[in-house]
Enzyme design. Structure first.
Site, mmCIF file in Angstrom:
data_model
loop_
_atom_site.group_PDB
_atom_site.id
_atom_site.type_symbol
_atom_site.label_atom_id
_atom_site.label_comp_id
_atom_site.label_asym_id
_atom_site.label_seq_id
_atom_site.Cartn_x
_atom_site.Cartn_y
_atom_site.Cartn_z
ATOM 1 N N HIS A 131 1.056 3.760 2.581
ATOM 2 C CA HIS A 131 2.176 4.457 2.345
ATOM 3 C C HIS A 131 2.805 4.651 1.240
ATOM 4 C CE1 HIS A 131 4.031 1.462 5.867
ATOM 5 N NE2 HIS A 131 5.251 2.603 5.567
ATOM 6 N N LYS A 135 6.698 2.033 -2.675
ATOM 7 C CA LYS A 135 6.809 1.001 -2.091
ATOM 8 C C LYS A 135 6.139 -0.343 -2.471
ATOM 9 C CE LYS A 135 6.354 -0.130 3.114
ATOM 10 N NZ LYS A 135 8.047 -0.302 2.972
#
Length: 247
Positions: A131, A135
């Site tokens: 990600h 995040k």
């Protein structure tokens, strides 16, 4: 269909942008900074979609129950107690709760479940996820969903990364998180056997896929009776309170 969107950040704005492309959905109002302070301020809506933060959940559930409002919950990082609150609220209203609203990821989880059941202990399983660098949680909620798919009864130890000298592999599933750049999301489930490997992988190129999935879930929820649903219900069972297929 008129929607209230809780959270006017990236996902909330993406939902609005997708709605604006067609004539099936309309955002009646947002809850968030420089918008409405609570769901109760938004009137004349058919369903609510929550992509905000855990601190909003109590307000969202309370107002949705008071108004018998179908609810889609995509907020991550919820506590076990908040999960129980969602389950209790689903006795009164339809709630679609998922860690990932991508239709592709939902299919990936089903394929991973089928593969794990067929391959059994002859194959080692590893899950990786990647990600963007903003995040905050790891492993991702989607990676945890995939873990539940391949090990529904919690029979395996979970190895969140490896370091030092962990020794030879035992009855375990490895979970690995990568963070960097602007990656929207990539998840892989690896099955390692003797002289062969199977990899199931999904890559998200845009958050738009999650918004489209959430809208599909909202369309399902308004036709469903009270209960707790996930994206597999939306895609595969697709049953309403009248026992008819959602078209």
């Amino acid at each position: 269909m008129k929607l209230a969107v809780i959270g006017n950040g990236r996902m909330g704005q993406m939902i609005g942008a997708v709605c604006a492309k067609g004539n099936e959905f309309e955002v009646a109002g947002y809850v968030g900074p420089d918008a409405c302070a609570s769901l109760g301020e938004i009137e004349n809506v058919d369903a609510a979609i929550d992509f905000s933060y855990p601190g909003n959940l109590e307000m969202v559930l309370q107002n949705a129950m008071e108004r018998r409002l179908p609810l889609v919950i995509g907020t991550t990082g919820l506590s076990a107690e908040q999960g129980e609150a969602i389950r209790a609220a689903s006795d009164m209203i339809p709630i679609v709760w998922a860690n990932n609203f991508s239709t592709g990821v939902t299919v990936l989880a089903r394929l991973a479940r089928m593969a794990a059941a067929a391959l059994g202990d002859d194959f080692d399983i590893e899950i990786t996820e990647t990600h963007h660098n903003q995040k905050e949680d790891a492993p991702s909620g989607t990676a945890k969903m995939l873990l539940s798919a391949v090990d529904p009864n919690g029979e395996y130890a979970v190895m969140n990364g490896r370091e030092g000298r962990p020794g030879k592999r035992g009855r375990e599933i490895g979970m690995h998180a990568l963070r960097g750049g602007t990656v929207a999301g990539e998840h892989s489930v690896h099955f390692f056997g003797q002289m062969e490997e199977i990899e199931l992988r999904h890559r998200a190129d845009s958050r738009e896929i999650f918004a489209r999935g959430a809208l599909r879930a909202a369309a399902f929820a308004v036709k469903a009776g009270p209960g707790l649903y996930d994206m597999e219900d939306v895609l595969f069972s697709r049953k309403t309170e009248n026992n008819t297929d959602l078209k």
